[in-house]
Design an enzyme around this catalytic site. Structure first.
Site, PDB file in Angstrom:
ATOM      1  N   ARG A  36       0.864  -1.186   0.000  1.00 14.72           N
ATOM      2  CA  ARG A  36       0.000   0.000   0.000  1.00 14.72           C
ATOM      3  C   ARG A  36       0.898   1.233   0.000  1.00 14.72           C
ATOM      4  O   ARG A  36       1.823   1.332   0.802  1.00 14.72           O
ATOM      5  CB  ARG A  36      -0.899   0.037   1.224  1.00 14.72           C
ATOM      6  CG  ARG A  36      -1.507   1.433   1.430  1.00 14.72           C
ATOM      7  CD  ARG A  36      -2.554   1.505   2.480  1.00 14.72           C
ATOM      8  NE  ARG A  36      -3.781   0.878   2.019  1.00 14.72           N
ATOM      9  CZ  ARG A  36      -4.978   1.127   2.536  1.00 14.72           C
ATOM     10  NH1 ARG A  36      -5.120   1.984   3.522  1.00 14.72           N
ATOM     11  NH2 ARG A  36      -6.045   0.506   2.084  1.00 14.72           N
ATOM     12  N   HIS A  85      -7.403   0.834  -6.316  1.00 14.20           N
ATOM     13  CA  HIS A  85      -7.634   0.071  -5.080  1.00 14.20           C
ATOM     14  C   HIS A  85      -8.394  -1.197  -5.471  1.00 14.20           C
ATOM     15  O   HIS A  85      -9.566  -1.379  -5.138  1.00 14.20           O
ATOM     16  CB  HIS A  85      -8.438   0.937  -4.101  1.00 14.20           C
ATOM     17  CG  HIS A  85      -8.421   0.436  -2.687  1.00 14.20           C
ATOM     18  ND1 HIS A  85      -7.637  -0.627  -2.262  1.00 14.20           N
ATOM     19  CD2 HIS A  85      -9.098   0.858  -1.576  1.00 14.20           C
ATOM     20  CE1 HIS A  85      -7.838  -0.832  -0.980  1.00 14.20           C
ATOM     21  NE2 HIS A  85      -8.705   0.054  -0.544  1.00 14.20           N
ATOM     22  N   GLN A 116     -10.421  -3.639  -3.036  1.00 16.94           N
ATOM     23  CA  GLN A 116     -11.656  -3.045  -2.522  1.00 16.94           C
ATOM     24  C   GLN A 116     -12.838  -3.353  -3.457  1.00 16.94           C
ATOM     25  O   GLN A 116     -13.954  -3.619  -3.006  1.00 16.94           O
ATOM     26  CB  GLN A 116     -11.473  -1.526  -2.378  1.00 16.94           C
ATOM     27  CG  GLN A 116     -12.706  -0.769  -1.939  1.00 16.94           C
ATOM     28  CD  GLN A 116     -13.030  -0.912  -0.461  1.00 16.94           C
ATOM     29  OE1 GLN A 116     -12.172  -0.746   0.385  1.00 16.94           O
ATOM     30  NE2 GLN A 116     -14.287  -1.221  -0.146  1.00 16.94           N
ATOM     31  N   ASP A 153     -16.724   8.341  -1.352  1.00 13.93           N
ATOM     32  CA  ASP A 153     -15.421   8.181  -0.682  1.00 13.93           C
ATOM     33  C   ASP A 153     -15.022   9.564  -0.158  1.00 13.93           C
ATOM     34  O   ASP A 153     -15.620  10.585  -0.540  1.00 13.93           O
ATOM     35  CB  ASP A 153     -14.403   7.658  -1.722  1.00 13.93           C
ATOM     36  CG  ASP A 153     -13.006   7.462  -1.151  1.00 13.93           C
ATOM     37  OD1 ASP A 153     -12.861   7.332   0.081  1.00 13.93           O
ATOM     38  OD2 ASP A 153     -12.040   7.437  -1.953  1.00 13.93           O
ATOM     39  N   CYS A 162     -16.111   2.926   0.906  1.00 11.36           N
ATOM     40  CA  CYS A 162     -14.955   2.061   1.195  1.00 11.36           C
ATOM     41  C   CYS A 162     -14.467   2.243   2.625  1.00 11.36           C
ATOM     42  O   CYS A 162     -13.849   1.342   3.177  1.00 11.36           O
ATOM     43  CB  CYS A 162     -13.837   2.334   0.200  1.00 11.36           C
ATOM     44  SG  CYS A 162     -13.382   4.069   0.097  1.00 11.36           S
ATOM     45  N   ARG A 182     -14.098  -7.221   2.796  1.00 11.75           N
ATOM     46  CA  ARG A 182     -12.672  -6.952   2.540  1.00 11.75           C
ATOM     47  C   ARG A 182     -11.842  -8.189   2.905  1.00 11.75           C
ATOM     48  O   ARG A 182     -10.958  -8.598   2.169  1.00 11.75           O
ATOM     49  CB  ARG A 182     -12.177  -5.742   3.353  1.00 11.75           C
ATOM     50  CG  ARG A 182     -12.787  -4.403   3.011  1.00 11.75           C
ATOM     51  CD  ARG A 182     -12.652  -4.031   1.566  1.00 11.75           C
ATOM     52  NE  ARG A 182     -11.298  -4.208   1.039  1.00 11.75           N
ATOM     53  CZ  ARG A 182     -10.232  -3.418   1.309  1.00 11.75           C
ATOM     54  NH1 ARG A 182     -10.361  -2.368   2.086  1.00 11.75           N
ATOM     55  NH2 ARG A 182      -9.050  -3.662   0.769  1.00 11.75           N
TER      56      ARG A 182
HETATM   57  N1  NVA Z   1      -9.461   7.553  -1.628  1.00  5.23           N
HETATM   58  C1  NVA Z   1      -9.169   7.038  -0.298  1.00  5.23           C
HETATM   59  C2  NVA Z   1      -9.502   5.591  -0.226  1.00  5.23           C
HETATM   60  C3  NVA Z   1      -9.315   4.980   1.140  1.00  5.23           C
HETATM   61  C4  NVA Z   1      -9.657   3.525   1.170  1.00  5.23           C
HETATM   62  C5  NVA Z   1      -7.706   7.274   0.012  1.00  5.23           C
HETATM   63  O1  NVA Z   1      -6.862   7.009  -0.851  1.00  5.23           O
HETATM   64  O2  NVA Z   1      -7.392   7.765   1.100  1.00  5.23           O
HETATM   65  N1   CP Z   2     -11.138   0.789   2.651  1.00  2.88           N
HETATM   66  C1   CP Z   2      -9.868   0.694   3.070  1.00  2.88           C
HETATM   67  O1   CP Z   2      -8.946   0.422   2.298  1.00  2.88           O
HETATM   68  O2   CP Z   2      -9.698   0.888   4.401  1.00  2.88           O
HETATM   69  P1   CP Z   2      -8.303   1.033   5.159  1.00  2.88           P
HETATM   70  O3   CP Z   2      -7.678   2.310   4.690  1.00  2.88           O
HETATM   71  O4   CP Z   2      -8.647   1.041   6.610  1.00  2.88           O
HETATM   72  O5   CP Z   2      -7.437  -0.138   4.788  1.00  2.88           O
END
Ligand code: NVA
Ligand code: CP
Length: 334
Positions: free
Chosen positions: A104, A131, A134, A227, A267, A312
């Site tokens: 990540r 992502h 997800q 989101d 998400c 998830r």
């Molecule tokens: N767009 C958000 C998604 C989190 C799961 C981020 O990248 O912070």
């Molecule tokens: N939706 C998601 O990816 O959550 P986290 O950032 O908690 O992993």
């Protein structure tokens, strides 16, 4: 499992619609089913998280524990990655110690480099651009609700240029769902990606549309998705413009009352009240108690939103199983 063995899971464009739906179905099959076989006793996975996480990290850790895969967690503050060692060199080291990597972090090129230089299957646990794990969870909830994916219309409210908007658009195009992005034009996904998705959509019967009017978009929705307006890694300075631009696209009761929507998905994490540090700071600065979704809508649709969180784990387990098991492995065969 044949088509997945030892493949990386970097972005949904790399998968066919059938492959995406196979993973969705495998996730659904795992719901409530604990007695499946594990693929092997001694695998090791490196979990690299350059950004914070609750759901994704827990899902990888718990899935690996359930599948008898050892994990080693690495972040920039406790490893050499970033400050002292390049992604490429890190990949060449980990490639000699592990069986798979989960990453990540920031640009998609980083997860791609890990795959290119480690020689291992690499799982994208979120980049700025995509992502993909997800989406498998999201589509599992959609399929559980509607019985199929094809023909279901998902309307995305908010910043559609980032990881969630991009991945939902690609996923919908691939499996024959209709994708609508409801946001100001400058928040639409990248033009080349739209072109690619429209080409795919022509073959699968999906549609890709853009609508700047929330009331019009709401009318189309079977599923509403939203989101956060400011994603991880973006500077605090963008908040003011984001709020000004995206407040008209908040998922609130006007949107819901204009629609025949069955489920709302998010998400997570979400800013729907003042119980977070960032939510509170935004309130102090801009006077808003709820951002991308109101607390009323969030609580009204909490079942689908937290079902999504549950999936998830199931979907990440499905993806790992499909990738790290042998071609003829059947997890459900005693
Ligand atoms: N767009 C958000 C998604 C989190 C799961 C981020 O990248 O912070
Ligand atoms: N939706 C998601 O990816 O959550 P986290 O950032 O908690 O992993």
């Amino acid at each position: 499992m044949k088509s997945f063995t030892n493949r990386s899971f970097l972005k949904l464009l790399d998968l066919t619609g059938d492959e995406i739906e196979f993973l969705v179905d495998l996730s659904l099959k795992m719901d409530g089913y604990r007695n499946y076989k594990t693929p092997c006793a001694t695998k090791n996975m490196a979990l690299i998280f350059e950004k914070t996480s609750t759901r994704t990290r827990c899902s990888f850790e718990v899935a690996c524990a359930d599948l008898a895969i050892n994990t080693v967690y690495l972040d920039p503050s406790t490893s050499q990655l970033g400050k002292k060692e390049s992604v490429k060199d890190t990949a060449r080291v980990l490639g000699r110690m592990f069986d798979a990597i989960c990453y990540r972090g920031y640009g998609q090129e980083r997860v791609q480099a890990l795959a290119d230089y480690s020689g291992l299957p690499v799982f994208n646990a979120l980049t700025n651009e995509s992502h993909p794990t997800q989406i498998i969870a999201d589509f599992a909830v959609v399929k559980k609700t509607f019985g199929s994916l094809k023909g279901v219309t998902l309307v995305y409210f908010g910043d559609a240029r980032y990881n969630m908007g991009n991945s939902l658009m690609v996923g919908c195009a691939k499996v024959g769902m209709n994708f609508v992005a409801c946001c100001p034009k400058e928040y639409n996904p990248d033009g080349d990606l739209i072109k690619t998705c429209r080409k795919i959509a022509n073959e699968t019967g999906a549609s890709i549309t853009f609508c700047e009017n929330p009331a019009e978009a709401a009318k189309l929705a079977d599923v509403i998705y939203t989101d956060v307006w400011v994603s991880m890694g973006e500077p605090d300075e963008v908040w003011e413009k984001r709020i000004n631009d995206l407040l008209p696209y908040q998922v609130n009761m006007n949107v819901i009352n204009n629609s025949k929507v069955k489920i709302v998905l998010h998400c997570l994490p979400s800013f729907h009240n003042l119980e977070t540090e960032i939510g509170l700071n935004v309130y102090k600065k801009y006077g808003l108690k709820e951002l991308e979704i109101t607390d009323e809508v969030f609580e009204m649709f909490k079942d689908s939103i937290f079902e999504e969180a549950k999936f998830r784990l199931l979907s990440i387990k499905a993806i790992i199983l499909a990738t790290l098991s042998d071609e003829d492995f059947d997890p459900f065969k005693a």
